[in-house]
Motif scaffolding. Structure first.
Motif, PDB file in Angstrom:
ATOM      1  N   ASN A  81      52.368  42.726  37.139  1.00  0.00           N
ATOM      2  CA  ASN A  81      53.303  41.611  37.075  1.00  0.00           C
ATOM      3  C   ASN A  81      52.946  40.767  35.851  1.00  0.00           C
ATOM      4  O   ASN A  81      52.304  41.273  34.903  1.00  0.00           O
ATOM      5  N   GLU A  82      53.330  39.508  35.883  1.00  0.00           N
ATOM      6  CA  GLU A  82      53.062  38.601  34.769  1.00  0.00           C
ATOM      7  C   GLU A  82      52.273  37.385  35.241  1.00  0.00           C
ATOM      8  O   GLU A  82      52.443  36.264  34.745  1.00  0.00           O
ATOM      9  N   LEU A  83      51.363  37.621  36.154  1.00  0.00           N
ATOM     10  CA  LEU A  83      50.529  36.541  36.691  1.00  0.00           C
ATOM     11  C   LEU A  83      49.525  36.090  35.634  1.00  0.00           C
ATOM     12  O   LEU A  83      48.919  36.918  34.937  1.00  0.00           O
ATOM     13  N   THR A  84      49.339  34.792  35.551  1.00  0.00           N
ATOM     14  CA  THR A  84      48.391  34.235  34.584  1.00  0.00           C
ATOM     15  C   THR A  84      47.153  33.635  35.244  1.00  0.00           C
ATOM     16  O   THR A  84      46.135  33.453  34.565  1.00  0.00           O
ATOM     17  N   ASP A  85      47.229  33.335  36.503  1.00  0.00           N
ATOM     18  CA  ASP A  85      46.051  32.795  37.196  1.00  0.00           C
ATOM     19  C   ASP A  85      46.110  33.156  38.671  1.00  0.00           C
ATOM     20  O   ASP A  85      47.158  33.545  39.197  1.00  0.00           O
ATOM     21  N   GLY A  91      41.523  31.949  48.887  1.00  0.00           N
ATOM     22  CA  GLY A  91      40.418  31.931  49.850  1.00  0.00           C
ATOM     23  C   GLY A  91      40.855  31.667  51.262  1.00  0.00           C
ATOM     24  O   GLY A  91      40.048  31.849  52.201  1.00  0.00           O
ATOM     25  N   ASP A  92      42.113  31.213  51.470  1.00  0.00           N
ATOM     26  CA  ASP A  92      42.599  30.943  52.821  1.00  0.00           C
ATOM     27  C   ASP A  92      42.956  32.215  53.578  1.00  0.00           C
ATOM     28  O   ASP A  92      43.139  32.168  54.804  1.00  0.00           O
ATOM     29  N   LEU A  93      43.074  33.339  52.874  1.00  0.00           N
ATOM     30  CA  LEU A  93      43.425  34.606  53.532  1.00  0.00           C
ATOM     31  C   LEU A  93      42.138  35.215  54.091  1.00  0.00           C
ATOM     32  O   LEU A  93      41.541  36.141  53.535  1.00  0.00           O
ATOM     33  N   SER A  94      41.715  34.676  55.167  1.00  0.00           N
ATOM     34  CA  SER A  94      40.413  35.060  55.729  1.00  0.00           C
ATOM     35  C   SER A  94      40.374  36.499  56.221  1.00  0.00           C
ATOM     36  O   SER A  94      39.292  37.089  56.327  1.00  0.00           O
ATOM     37  N   ALA A  95      41.551  37.076  56.548  1.00  0.00           N
ATOM     38  CA  ALA A  95      41.584  38.463  57.043  1.00  0.00           C
ATOM     39  C   ALA A  95      41.821  39.481  55.924  1.00  0.00           C
ATOM     40  O   ALA A  95      41.936  40.684  56.191  1.00  0.00           O
ATOM     41  N   LEU A  96      41.887  39.024  54.682  1.00  0.00           N
ATOM     42  CA  LEU A  96      42.228  39.920  53.568  1.00  0.00           C
ATOM     43  C   LEU A  96      41.102  40.924  53.312  1.00  0.00           C
ATOM     44  O   LEU A  96      39.927  40.539  53.156  1.00  0.00           O
ATOM     45  N   GLU A  97      41.464  42.209  53.266  1.00  0.00           N
ATOM     46  CA  GLU A  97      40.504  43.282  53.014  1.00  0.00           C
ATOM     47  C   GLU A  97      40.732  43.968  51.656  1.00  0.00           C
ATOM     48  O   GLU A  97      39.775  44.477  51.068  1.00  0.00           O
ATOM     49  N   GLU A  98      41.982  43.969  51.178  1.00  0.00           N
ATOM     50  CA  GLU A  98      42.287  44.612  49.902  1.00  0.00           C
ATOM     51  C   GLU A  98      43.050  43.627  49.016  1.00  0.00           C
ATOM     52  O   GLU A  98      44.077  43.086  49.421  1.00  0.00           O
ATOM     53  N   LEU A  99      42.547  43.446  47.792  1.00  0.00           N
ATOM     54  CA  LEU A  99      43.187  42.565  46.828  1.00  0.00           C
ATOM     55  C   LEU A  99      43.295  43.328  45.503  1.00  0.00           C
ATOM     56  O   LEU A  99      42.278  43.622  44.857  1.00  0.00           O
ATOM     57  N   ILE A 100      44.523  43.638  45.107  1.00  0.00           N
ATOM     58  CA  ILE A 100      44.766  44.429  43.893  1.00  0.00           C
ATOM     59  C   ILE A 100      45.486  43.536  42.891  1.00  0.00           C
ATOM     60  O   ILE A 100      46.653  43.169  43.091  1.00  0.00           O
ATOM     61  N   LEU A 101      44.793  43.208  41.788  1.00  0.00           N
ATOM     62  CA  LEU A 101      45.308  42.291  40.775  1.00  0.00           C
ATOM     63  C   LEU A 101      45.433  42.956  39.403  1.00  0.00           C
ATOM     64  O   LEU A 101      45.649  42.247  38.414  1.00  0.00           O
ATOM     65  N   CYS A 102      45.313  44.233  39.315  1.00  0.00           N
ATOM     66  CA  CYS A 102      45.243  44.910  38.013  1.00  0.00           C
ATOM     67  C   CYS A 102      46.549  44.781  37.230  1.00  0.00           C
ATOM     68  O   CYS A 102      47.624  44.558  37.794  1.00  0.00           O
ATOM     69  N   LYS A 103      46.430  44.894  35.896  1.00  0.00           N
ATOM     70  CA  LYS A 103      47.556  44.859  34.965  1.00  0.00           C
ATOM     71  C   LYS A 103      48.333  43.546  35.058  1.00  0.00           C
ATOM     72  O   LYS A 103      49.549  43.513  35.194  1.00  0.00           O
ATOM     73  N   ASN A 104      47.586  42.454  34.968  1.00  0.00           N
ATOM     74  CA  ASN A 104      48.181  41.130  34.889  1.00  0.00           C
ATOM     75  C   ASN A 104      47.504  40.375  33.748  1.00  0.00           C
ATOM     76  O   ASN A 104      46.698  40.941  32.995  1.00  0.00           O
ATOM     77  N   ALA A 105      47.862  39.127  33.604  1.00  0.00           N
ATOM     78  CA  ALA A 105      47.288  38.300  32.540  1.00  0.00           C
ATOM     79  C   ALA A 105      46.311  37.279  33.094  1.00  0.00           C
ATOM     80  O   ALA A 105      46.090  36.214  32.491  1.00  0.00           O
ATOM     81  N   ILE A 106      45.689  37.592  34.193  1.00  0.00           N
ATOM     82  CA  ILE A 106      44.731  36.682  34.834  1.00  0.00           C
ATOM     83  C   ILE A 106      43.457  36.634  34.002  1.00  0.00           C
ATOM     84  O   ILE A 106      42.872  37.674  33.684  1.00  0.00           O
ATOM     85  N   GLU A 107      43.007  35.414  33.685  1.00  0.00           N
ATOM     86  CA  GLU A 107      41.808  35.245  32.866  1.00  0.00           C
ATOM     87  C   GLU A 107      40.609  34.760  33.672  1.00  0.00           C
ATOM     88  O   GLU A 107      39.464  34.977  33.260  1.00  0.00           O
ATOM     89  N   ILE A 108      40.881  34.111  34.801  1.00  0.00           N
ATOM     90  CA  ILE A 108      39.777  33.541  35.590  1.00  0.00           C
ATOM     91  C   ILE A 108      39.978  33.888  37.056  1.00  0.00           C
ATOM     92  O   ILE A 108      41.088  33.773  37.592  1.00  0.00           O
ATOM     93  N   ILE A 109      38.898  34.317  37.672  1.00  0.00           N
ATOM     94  CA  ILE A 109      38.880  34.524  39.121  1.00  0.00           C
ATOM     95  C   ILE A 109      38.186  33.302  39.734  1.00  0.00           C
ATOM     96  O   ILE A 109      37.023  33.011  39.414  1.00  0.00           O
ATOM     97  N   PRO A 110      38.856  32.576  40.603  1.00  0.00           N
ATOM     98  CA  PRO A 110      38.255  31.346  41.153  1.00  0.00           C
ATOM     99  C   PRO A 110      37.076  31.652  42.068  1.00  0.00           C
ATOM    100  O   PRO A 110      36.949  32.751  42.620  1.00  0.00           O
ATOM    101  N   ASP A 111      36.219  30.652  42.201  1.00  0.00           N
ATOM    102  CA  ASP A 111      35.060  30.825  43.088  1.00  0.00           C
ATOM    103  C   ASP A 111      35.474  30.930  44.547  1.00  0.00           C
ATOM    104  O   ASP A 111      34.685  31.389  45.389  1.00  0.00           O
ATOM    105  N   ALA A 112      36.719  30.531  44.831  1.00  0.00           N
ATOM    106  CA  ALA A 112      37.188  30.606  46.218  1.00  0.00           C
ATOM    107  C   ALA A 112      37.233  32.027  46.721  1.00  0.00           C
ATOM    108  O   ALA A 112      37.330  32.253  47.942  1.00  0.00           O
TER     109      ALA A 112
END
Length: 748
Positions: A81-85, A91-112
């Motif tokens: 997609n065209e995500l930038t951040d 961090g509120d998705l407490s049940a999240l097991e899979e997070l796929i962020l590849c091929k975006n424009a994200i520069e920072i992963i938050p400490d959350a």
């Protein structure tokens, strides 16, 4: 499984939901992927028990806020997609097991992200991240981390705290070293470090005792890491495209190794690998190996073995023990023979021996019943064993680079020892010359030019010249356009070639250009390019000089014999014509009464003294035109043997001595008989004259007519003197004398 619809602008989104009978064991999902959506409506996620959201391949600039309210969400895919951040609400998705962020424009992963305690998979491939946060190490349940193609040069120091991590992919970055805590990952099964800048690997890698797959290709390794030899669980090892020179002897401790990739290194020696009995695939292409260890025969599980582009001269006979072998590639080596034991590899389907120095193939190749592809390009083979004809599954037999078909029909032949062999028009092979070994190419080209310019005369070379000058089999992209055609004379056609050439040479002059002769139409299977530029001698590379000389001598004898026959036939026809003419003359004399001749008036037929004394020719004109004109040697010489004798140049018509007075017949009868005799003589002369003689006779008549016109003009000038031309004409005659001289020769 139920379905739910959500979307915008007519786009459909499916969710597994059932209004009538919801099933507790079934997970519901929302799929709006590959739609190019710029946004998603907030009410699209109002689905009970929604556990999986797929939004990949859209045009989203941010993750919809409604997603962070789905407490049951276990998998979120927003890749491509065209995500930038990435907002902190992740961090509120407490049940999240899979997070796929590849091929975006994200520069920072938050400490959350550290609050995702059950996160098992994180993929940030191809995101322009500056770093991986230390908070990621708090995700103690993380099992797979993909951080490829980011150009990172450092990892979190506490990455060793990810005790459950099994897959770590760090390909295409700028790593030259790894943090020490990484070697504490006792459960790590797959480590991909390809396309980085590692020059060595510490011995600490041996602590990854669960490691099964290790990829370190396209790095800068100078030596084989010793610690790798201690990885007992290692199954796949890829160290290709490095600068490794030696392999330690302890390499044979990797007894669970199944796939070995060591191509594109500088390895000169391969240690004993007989203990690696689980090896299935071995690739050691583009190295400096001089031999393959004999212990390779103990690796009976090998199915794919490739050692192309090395310096191997001998293939070990123990290779016959590889009964499960399916593919064997030994291209671009220095092999001179193949062991007979290769025939024991009965499961072999592909055998590639391209670019070696093989002179023959063992007959045991006939036992390879499952062989489908056999590549023998660029060797020195003279023939193939007869047993190849029994390979029923063989679909591709490559003998040259630009074969039009993968399989060339073969014909039986006999070797020098009388053994039945197989051959075709691409055999025997001649390996291509290297660029630095083409010193004699210019001389060879001169020979070809001489042959084209001189025709068959170029055949008269020194003995063996034709055999030594073979047409090089050059093909495809690495040769010039005029040499792309393959060798054009199949062996099955050579048996008919001698007879066809002997017949064609009868119609060709010895010095004629062969490329302009119809002999080319008789040569079988001759390509168009060769028909235009080459003579038939270029296609007789396997013919000996003696046969050609014998053919030439035979053709010369037949030509000489034919010319003699023609001369005899012409002589006989002339003699026959002379005899018939003599008989007719005798018959005419016997039947006719003697006739007296009387001189004609000189003004009618005799030329003036001025014309008789001309320098170019001297003519004597008789009462009839049947007598020939006697000319000087400078004139055209005409064969006048078939005509009656002429008067000498000094004689004139008036000087002819009349015959003795005899009884004279009536003038009409005398004139008629003379005309008949004259016509008969002219017809006989025309029948016997050659085209050249007829042409000369026409010239003779034109000259005679011209002389008569001059005589008439002079007589007219004497009788009627012409007045002087006007002054203007006199001036033109002075400026253009040649033109008026030519005009004066024609009658008005």
């Amino acid at each position: 499984m139920g379905n739910a619809q959500a979307g915008e602008h007519g786009h459909q989104a499916a969710a597994t939901a059932s209004d009538e009978q919801p099933l507790e064991d079934e997970a519901t999902f929302f799929d709006a992927s590959h739609n190019g959506l710029p946004s998603i409506p907030s009410d699209a996620f109002d689905i009970p028990r929604l556990e999986k959201i797929m939004l990949q391949a859209n045009q989203l600039h941010e993750i919809p806020e409604a997603v962070f309210s789905v407490s049951t969400l276990r998998s979120l895919n927003v890749s491509d997609n065209e995500l930038t951040d990435l907002p902190d609400e992740i961090g509120d998705l407490s049940a999240l097991e899979e997070l796929i962020l590849c091929k975006n424009a994200i520069e920072i992963i938050p400490d959350a992200i550290g609050r995702l305690k059950v996160l098992k998979l994180l993929d940030v491939n191809s995101c322009p991240l500056d770093l991986i946060p230390e908070a990621l190490c708090e995700c103690e349940s993380l099992m797979q981390l993909t951080v490829s193609d980011i150009y990172l040069d450092d990892l979190p120091k506490n990455i060793g705290r990810l005790s459950r991590l099994e897959v770590l992919e760090l390909r295409e970055n700028q790593f030259s070293a790894l943090p020490g805590s990484l070697f504490n990952l006792a459960r790590l099964r797959r480590l991909d470090l390809g396309s980085n800048k590692f020059e060595d690997m510490p011995f600490s890698i041996s602590r990854l005792f669960s490691l099964q797959d290790l990829y370190m290709d396209q790095n800068k390794l100078i030596s084989f890491p010793e610690g790798i030899c201690q990885l007992d669980s290692l199954q796949i090892l890829d160290l290709s495209n490095n600068n490794i020179g030696d392999i330690p002897d302890s390499f044979n401790q990797l007894r669970n190794l199944t796939d070995l990739e060591l191509s594109q290194n500088k390895i000169e020696y391969l240690p004993d690998i007989g203990s690696l009995t689980r090896l299935v695939s071995v690739r050691i292409n583009q190295n400096r190996l001089a031999a393959i260890p004999e212990s390779i025969g103990n690796c009976t599980a090998i199915r794919d073995f490739s050692a192309s582009s090395n310096c191997i001269k001998v293939l070990p006979s123990s290779i016959g023990c590889l009964r499960q072998l399916n593919t064997l590639c030994m291209d671009e080596n220095e092999l001179e023979e193949i062991p007979d034991e290769l025939g024991q590899c009965t499961h072999l389907t592909l055998l590639s021996l391209r670019g070696n120095s093989l002179k023959q193939i063992p007959p045991t190749i006939g036992y390879l019943e499952e062989l489908k592809v056999l590549n023998l390009v660029n060797n020195r083979l003279h023939f193939l064993p007869e047993e190849i004809a029994g390979l029923k599954h063989l679909t591709a037999l490559w003998l040259s680079d630009n074969q039009a078909r993968p399989f060339i029909p073969l014909q039986t032949d006999y070797a020098l020892d009388g053994v039945i062999v197989l051959t075709c028009y691409m055999l025997p092979q001649n390996p291509r010359q290297a660029p630095e070994e083409t010193d004699g190419k210019e001389e060879e080209d001169d020979d070809y030019a001489e042959l084209v310019d001189g025709g068959l005369s170029a055949l008269r070379r020194e003995p063996g010249a034709v055999n030594n000058r073979r047409s090089m089999i050059s093909f495809g992209h690495d040769v010039s356009s005029e040499n792309k055609a393959p060798s054009v004379m199949p062996r099955e056609a050579r048996t008919r070639l001698g007879r066809q050439e002997a017949e064609s040479l009868k119609r060709v002059s010895t010095l004629a250009k062969v490329e302009e002769d119809p002999i080319y139409d008789n040569l079988p299977n001759l390509p168009t390019a060769s028909r235009q530029r080459r003579s038939f001698v270029d296609e007789l590379d396997d013919a000996d000089e003696g046969m050609i000389q014998e053919m030439l001598a035979k053709a010369a004898k037949e030509t000489e014999k034919k010319s003699k026959k023609e001369k005899k036939a012409i002589k006989k026809s002339k003699e026959k014509a002379n005899k018939e003419a003599a008989k007719e003359n005798q018959a005419a004399k016997a039947t006719e009464a003697p006739v007296t001749t009387s001189p004609l008036p000189q003004s009618a037929v005799s030329p003036s003294p001025v014309d008789v004394g001309m320098e170019d020719t001297a003519y004597a004109v008789s009462s009839t035109l049947t007598n020939p004109i006697k000319r000087t040697p400078e004139s055209y010489q005409l064969d006048e043997s078939h005509l009656p004798p002429a008067t000498t140049p000094q004689q004139s018509t008036a000087d002819v001595v009349p015959q003795q007075s005899q009884p004279v017949a009536s003038p009409d009868l005398q004139q008629q008989r003379q005309q008949d005799v004259s016509q008969q003589q002219q017809q006989q002369a025309k029948q016997e004259l050659t085209p050249q003689q007829q042409h000369e006779q026409q010239l003779q008549r034109r000259l005679l007519q011209k002389q008569q016109r001059r005589l008439q003009q002079q007589q007219q000038q004497q009788r009627h003197p012409q007045q002087q031309p006007p002054p203007q004409q006199q001036e033109q005659e002075q400026h253009f004398p040649a033109l008026y001289q030519q005009l004066s020769e024609f009658p008005p």
